[in-house]
Design an enzyme around this catalytic site. Structure first.
Site, short mmCIF file in Angstrom:
data_model
loop_
_atom_site.label_atom_id
_atom_site.label_comp_id
_atom_site.label_asym_id
_atom_site.label_seq_id
_atom_site.Cartn_x
_atom_site.Cartn_y
_atom_site.Cartn_z
N PHE A 45 37.17 47.78 26.95
CA PHE A 45 36.70 46.40 26.91
C PHE A 45 36.75 45.79 28.31
O PHE A 45 37.48 46.24 29.19
CB PHE A 45 37.50 45.56 25.91
N CYS A 46 35.94 44.75 28.50
CA CYS A 46 35.90 44.00 29.74
C CYS A 46 35.43 42.58 29.42
O CYS A 46 35.35 42.21 28.25
CB CYS A 46 34.99 44.69 30.76
N THR A 47 35.10 41.82 30.42
CA THR A 47 34.79 40.40 30.21
C THR A 47 33.56 40.20 29.34
O THR A 47 33.62 39.54 28.29
CB THR A 47 34.58 39.69 31.55
#
Length: 255
Positions: free
Chosen positions: A180-182
């Site tokens: 996951f990331c922004t």
């Protein structure tokens, strides 16, 4: 009230100077503020505007099949989050420096925010595998908040992540991993790279943490989310964090 908007798309673009001039013209015409990154591999965009300004931009984008129907993440704020309108041409819309990783050809497996919430509530995926969340963001972003129990690679820049991934033990490659990331863009490349190294059950969180906040909220998240605009950070309700919060954390990390 302003809309804070973020989107990206991996798509082959071969007329970058013309596109840049086009976006610069739209910014001047509609008094837009934000940042547009253009590269041969696609577009990455962050802007803050009113609803009428956004509708005008969307209508203009519909004329280009490569940019029509972009998937925008939304939040609101009472103040403008950007000071100016920037349109930049880059070699990559997110720098990874690994040739052959082309999300515009084929995406890695993804998991929706609602499905991830269900997996985390149950403690396993639909096949009964324990779920390991992997944060692909930089250390100063992670300092503001992350998913509870997430794997945190010790990286200061996204370009350091491939070496960390390649160094992990074989047992790690057999686990159910959700990166996951922004907003999802870093996961597009990291998940594909992991799959290319033989990771068996790697998925990306669709739309990143921003989309998770939109659809799920705070469940299984601790803290706030670093964002790349004047707000600096938002909570799971997509509201700006108190002034000084991000600056205090950045000072600890030498930003």
């Amino acid at each position: 009230m302003f809309l804070n908007l973020a989107t990206y798309r991996f798509v082959d673009l071969d007329d970058l100077p013309r596109l840049r001039e086009q976006f610069l013209g739209w910014g001047e015409q509609w008094s837009l503020k934000g940042t547009i990154l253009l590269a041969p591999e696609g577009i990455n965009a962050f802007l803050c505007c009113t609803q009428p300004q956004f509708e005008a931009l969307q209508e203009a984008l519909q004329a280009d099949p490569r940019l029509a129907g972009l998937d925008w993440k939304h939040s609101q704020s009472p103040q403008q989050a950007f000071k100016r309108w920037k349109v930049k041409i880059k070699s990559e819309i997110i720098t990874f420096r690994k040739r052959g990783i082309r999300p515009q050809d084929a995406r890695a497996e993804s998991v929706s925010p609602l499905t991830l919430r269900r997996w985390l509530d149950a403690g396993h995926d639909d096949e009964g595998r324990p779920v390991r969340l992997m944060d692909t963001r930089n250390d100063y972003e992670v300092a503001l908040g992350s998913f509870e129990g997430a794997i945190i690679p010790p990286i200061k820049r996204f370009t350091q992540l491939p070496d960390w991934i390649a160094a992990q033990p074989e047992t790690f490659k057999r686990e159910r991993i959700v990166s996951f990331c922004t907003g999802g863009i870093r996961c597009e490349k990291s998940a594909l790279y992991m799959a290319s190294l033989g990771y068996e059950k790697v998925s990306q969180l669709e739309g990143g943490v921003l989309r998770y906040f939109e659809q799920v909220g705070q469940a299984h998240w601790r803290g706030a989310l670093y964002v790349f605009d004047g707000r600096r950070g938002v909570d799971p309700a997509l509201q700006p964090v108190p002034p000084g919060t991000v600056e205090a954390l950045e000072s600890r990390h030498g930003q």
